[in-house]
Design an enzyme around this catalytic site. Structure first.
Site, short mmCIF file in Angstrom:
data_model
loop_
_atom_site.label_atom_id
_atom_site.label_comp_id
_atom_site.label_asym_id
_atom_site.label_seq_id
_atom_site.Cartn_x
_atom_site.Cartn_y
_atom_site.Cartn_z
N ASN A 105 98.17 19.06 159.33
CA ASN A 105 99.07 19.41 160.02
C ASN A 105 97.42 19.74 161.23
O ASN A 105 98.04 20.55 162.42
CB ASN A 105 99.41 20.78 159.82
CG ASN A 105 98.87 22.14 159.00
OD1 ASN A 105 97.84 21.69 158.97
ND2 ASN A 105 98.98 22.86 158.69
N ASP A 155 87.96 30.41 154.10
CA ASP A 155 89.13 31.09 153.75
C ASP A 155 89.22 31.48 152.08
O ASP A 155 88.12 30.83 150.95
CB ASP A 155 90.04 30.10 153.86
CG ASP A 155 90.01 28.82 154.05
OD1 ASP A 155 89.31 28.56 152.77
OD2 ASP A 155 90.77 28.05 154.52
N HIS A 167 95.40 21.95 160.80
CA HIS A 167 94.43 23.66 160.66
C HIS A 167 92.77 23.41 160.50
O HIS A 167 92.63 22.23 160.10
CB HIS A 167 95.74 24.22 159.31
CG HIS A 167 94.64 23.64 158.13
ND1 HIS A 167 95.99 23.79 157.07
CD2 HIS A 167 94.48 22.83 157.54
CE1 HIS A 167 95.45 23.17 156.12
NE2 HIS A 167 94.06 22.62 156.10
N GLU A 224 96.71 28.14 160.85
CA GLU A 224 97.96 26.91 160.65
C GLU A 224 98.61 26.57 162.02
O GLU A 224 98.08 27.87 163.23
CB GLU A 224 99.53 27.55 159.72
CG GLU A 224 98.64 27.70 158.29
CD GLU A 224 98.64 26.12 157.47
OE1 GLU A 224 98.16 24.83 158.21
OE2 GLU A 224 98.69 26.44 156.56
P1 PGA Z 1 91.26 18.52 152.52
O1 PGA Z 1 91.21 19.49 152.85
O2 PGA Z 1 89.77 18.10 152.93
O3 PGA Z 1 91.35 18.49 151.30
O4 PGA Z 1 92.10 16.66 153.56
C1 PGA Z 1 91.16 19.68 154.28
C2 PGA Z 1 91.40 21.10 155.48
O5 PGA Z 1 93.11 21.34 154.50
O6 PGA Z 1 91.19 21.67 155.93
#
Ligand code: PGA
Length: 238
Positions: free
Chosen positions: A135, A67, A137, A142
């Site tokens: 959350n 992404d 995702h 999302e």
């Molecule tokens: P993070 O993010 O590794 O910074 O916790 C993970 C994500 O949002 O997929």
């Protein structure tokens, strides 16, 4: 799903490094599906170390990232292209032309997404690295009432904007949209390695481990895949 519970972040990163390095050794022209965020940083540092010690070469490796914020200039130090260069690509012998991140400046978004899906299909991802949002995702898929199979433009949830604001001067500066591979593109990888660290991911991990599919926890969709390894730290597990 294979589950490897690690005592801490360092052990999680080491396990992931060994798995990815083994693939690069056995298949030097493999395609790696890569992720950004804090979680895979230890993996990337581990791969750089293995490259520096002469154990592996990335000369023939291709990469596709999950992404990118939209819109964002790839030169912006908050872009995921910049992150990947900084954390990995600038330190190994990879041909940058073989590294792919959705174009945060694409004028025709539909075209960019369609072409990205074609690319992912053409290359065929051998290992897809995934983190998980608080959350639930994956990539920027999302929680929602429905999920999109292919690469698409999406609105970030407030929860994600707040979580990612730690990298920006303020939450207002976090882009509100992103380009992301969809659930179908992610599931097309031959193998998935999900890395999870930290107690704030516990709820999402618990939902994943039910084995069910929840659109309000997109990570649970990897339960549809038959070759997933979850490498998780104790504090994020149960
Ligand atoms: P993070 O993010 O590794 O910074 O916790 C993970 C994500 O949002 O997929």
């Amino acid at each position: 799903m294979k589950i490897i519970v690690c005592k801490d972040y360092a052990e999680m990163s080491k396990k992931a490094t060994e798995m990815v390095a083994a693939l690069v050794k056995s298949k030097p022209d493999c395609t790696l599906g890569l992720a950004t965020g804090s979680t895979p940083e230890g993996l990337y540092a581990g791969l750089v170390e293995k490259y520096e010690s002469g154990e592996i070469s990335f000369a023939k490796v291709n990469t596709v990232n999950l992404d990118e914020y939209y819109p964002i200039d790839p030169k912006n130090d908050q872009s995921y292209r910049y992150f990947m260069n900084q954390k990995l690509f600038d330190h190994i012998d990879i041909n940058k032309n073989n590294t792919h991140v959705p174009n945060g400046l694409a004028k025709d978004v539909e075209k960019e997404c369609a072409e990205y899906d074609e690319l992912v299909k053409k290359l065929g991802v051998d290992i897809q690295i995934l983190g998980i949002g608080r959350n639930g995702h994956i990539g920027f898929n999302e929680p929602d009432t429905y999920l999109v199979p292919g690469t698409h433009v999406t609105d970030l949830t407030q929860n994600t904007i707040e979580a990612n604001s730690r990298f920006f001067a303020s939450a207002d500066e976090v882009p509100k949209k992103a380009l992301t591979m969809g659930i179908g593109s992610i599931l097309s990888a031959k193998q998935i390695i999900m890395l999870v660290s930290g107690a704030n991911k516990k709820e999402a991990v618990a939902k994943l481990l039910t084995g069910n599919l929840y659109t309000d926890c997109p990570a649970t969709m990897i339960n549809l895949h038959d070759d997933v390894t979850l490498i998780v730290t104790e504090d994020a597990y149960r």
